[in-house]
Design an enzyme around this catalytic site. Structure first.
Site, PDB file in Angstrom:
ATOM      1  N   LYS A 149       0.855  -1.192   0.000  1.00 18.03           N
ATOM      2  CA  LYS A 149       0.000   0.000   0.000  1.00 18.03           C
ATOM      3  C   LYS A 149       0.888   1.237   0.000  1.00 18.03           C
ATOM      4  O   LYS A 149       1.901   1.291   0.689  1.00 18.03           O
ATOM      5  CB  LYS A 149      -0.899   0.016   1.235  1.00 18.03           C
ATOM      6  CG  LYS A 149      -1.815  -1.170   1.285  1.00 18.03           C
ATOM      7  CD  LYS A 149      -3.266  -0.966   1.368  1.00 18.03           C
ATOM      8  CE  LYS A 149      -3.882   0.284   1.796  1.00 18.03           C
ATOM      9  NZ  LYS A 149      -5.182   0.485   1.110  1.00 18.03           N
ATOM     10  N   SER A 150       0.464   2.255  -0.730  1.00 20.81           N
ATOM     11  CA  SER A 150       1.268   3.473  -0.836  1.00 20.81           C
ATOM     12  C   SER A 150       1.421   4.181   0.506  1.00 20.81           C
ATOM     13  O   SER A 150       2.445   4.818   0.753  1.00 20.81           O
ATOM     14  CB  SER A 150       0.667   4.423  -1.873  1.00 20.81           C
ATOM     15  OG  SER A 150      -0.632   4.808  -1.512  1.00 20.81           O
TER      16      SER A 150
ATOM     17  N   GLN B 221      -2.321  -4.908  -1.177  1.00 21.50           N
ATOM     18  CA  GLN B 221      -3.444  -5.138  -2.084  1.00 21.50           C
ATOM     19  C   GLN B 221      -3.201  -6.379  -2.932  1.00 21.50           C
ATOM     20  O   GLN B 221      -2.124  -6.548  -3.501  1.00 21.50           O
ATOM     21  CB  GLN B 221      -3.669  -3.941  -3.007  1.00 21.50           C
ATOM     22  CG  GLN B 221      -4.893  -4.137  -3.898  1.00 21.50           C
ATOM     23  CD  GLN B 221      -5.162  -2.961  -4.797  1.00 21.50           C
ATOM     24  OE1 GLN B 221      -4.342  -2.610  -5.624  1.00 21.50           O
ATOM     25  NE2 GLN B 221      -6.333  -2.357  -4.629  1.00 21.50           N
TER      26      GLN B 221
ATOM     27  N   LEU C 233       3.132 -12.075   5.542  1.00 16.10           N
ATOM     28  CA  LEU C 233       3.541 -10.761   5.043  1.00 16.10           C
ATOM     29  C   LEU C 233       4.950 -10.451   5.520  1.00 16.10           C
ATOM     30  O   LEU C 233       5.274 -10.704   6.687  1.00 16.10           O
ATOM     31  CB  LEU C 233       2.603  -9.680   5.586  1.00 16.10           C
ATOM     32  CG  LEU C 233       1.107  -9.865   5.323  1.00 16.10           C
ATOM     33  CD1 LEU C 233       0.289  -8.999   6.268  1.00 16.10           C
ATOM     34  CD2 LEU C 233       0.796  -9.524   3.875  1.00 16.10           C
ATOM     35  N   GLU C 234       5.776  -9.904   4.647  1.00 16.51           N
ATOM     36  CA  GLU C 234       7.120  -9.480   5.031  1.00 16.51           C
ATOM     37  C   GLU C 234       7.166  -7.959   4.978  1.00 16.51           C
ATOM     38  O   GLU C 234       6.996  -7.373   3.910  1.00 16.51           O
ATOM     39  CB  GLU C 234       8.177 -10.066   4.091  1.00 16.51           C
ATOM     40  CG  GLU C 234       8.202 -11.583   4.060  1.00 16.51           C
ATOM     41  CD  GLU C 234       7.334 -12.194   2.959  1.00 16.51           C
ATOM     42  OE1 GLU C 234       6.966 -11.480   2.002  1.00 16.51           O
ATOM     43  OE2 GLU C 234       7.011 -13.383   3.061  1.00 16.51           O
TER      44      GLU C 234
ATOM     45  N   TYR D 281       2.074   2.930   3.381  1.00 14.91           N
ATOM     46  CA  TYR D 281       3.291   2.400   4.012  1.00 14.91           C
ATOM     47  C   TYR D 281       4.528   2.691   3.166  1.00 14.91           C
ATOM     48  O   TYR D 281       5.568   3.092   3.685  1.00 14.91           O
ATOM     49  CB  TYR D 281       3.155   0.899   4.267  1.00 14.91           C
ATOM     50  CG  TYR D 281       2.362   0.580   5.510  1.00 14.91           C
ATOM     51  CD1 TYR D 281       2.828   0.952   6.765  1.00 14.91           C
ATOM     52  CD2 TYR D 281       1.156  -0.098   5.447  1.00 14.91           C
ATOM     53  CE1 TYR D 281       2.109   0.673   7.913  1.00 14.91           C
ATOM     54  CE2 TYR D 281       0.429  -0.383   6.587  1.00 14.91           C
ATOM     55  CZ  TYR D 281       0.908   0.004   7.822  1.00 14.91           C
ATOM     56  OH  TYR D 281       0.194  -0.277   8.960  1.00 14.91           O
TER      57      TYR D 281
END
Length: 187
Positions: free
Chosen positions: A110-111, A155, A135-136, A113
């Site tokens: 996501k932008s 996303q 998730l990394e 972050y």
């Protein structure tokens, strides 16, 4: 291959592709703005669960993907994970996925972050893979960085092939099939 729309995503979720599922975009919680999650025009914004594994170097081990040492992480459970400078953490999605045989799913950060120097990486979700997505999160900054549980973090884009694959992830007995929780590297 074509990218799938919000309508297709909602229909696939009704058939069990994403659980739990949010049919719209959620941008607030308790009257406060949050990092959005839910269905978008051509994707699905996943939420980060409250389980984290934060990388540490206190044990001075070598990072080896073939013989990964679990002591390289500190377990943390909470609403906010603080990732040390120039370090990373593992987490998982709130959502559990069941990918259809004709679909390949690509994950992008996501932008919100990315613009803070926090990069999310996830490898593609292959046809007939199912599980929580590990998730990394990489903190590329020289400062500690926050990741929020229960809010959007990445996303998923769904690409459907015009031809069904001969061998799916399930068919070949993929090592991450059915994973639950934060899953460390396997060989």
């Amino acid at each position: 291959m074509s990218i799938k729309s919000d309508r297709w995503i909602r229909r696939a979720a009704e058939a069990g592709m994403i659980e739990p599922f949010e049919p719209g975009q959620v941008r607030t919680a308790g009257g406060n703005r949050i990092v959005s999650y839910g269905t978008s025009s051509y994707g699905y914004d996943v939420r980060c669960a409250d389980e984290f594994k934060i990388f540490t170097n206190i044990n001075s081990t070598i990072v080896d993907p073939k013989q990964f040492d679990e002591k390289s992480f500190v377990d943390f459970k909470g609403d906010v994970c603080i990732i040390p400078p120039n370090s990373f953490a593992l987490a998982r999605t709130v959502e559990y996925f069941r990918i259809p045989r004709s679909v390949l799913t690509i994950c992008l950060g996501k932008s919100t972050y990315a613009r803070c120097g926090i990069i999310v990486n996830v490898t593609p979700l292959e046809p007939e893979w199912e599980g929580h997505v590990t998730l990394e999160f990489s903190n590329t900054t020289p400062l500690p960085a926050k990741v929020y549980a229960g809010e959007g973090c990445a996303q998923m884009l769904f690409l459907e092939s015009d031809e069904v694959c001969e061998t799916s992830y399930r068919d070949r007995g993929g090592k991450y099939q059915g994973q639950r929780g934060v899953t460390l590297p396997r060989t």
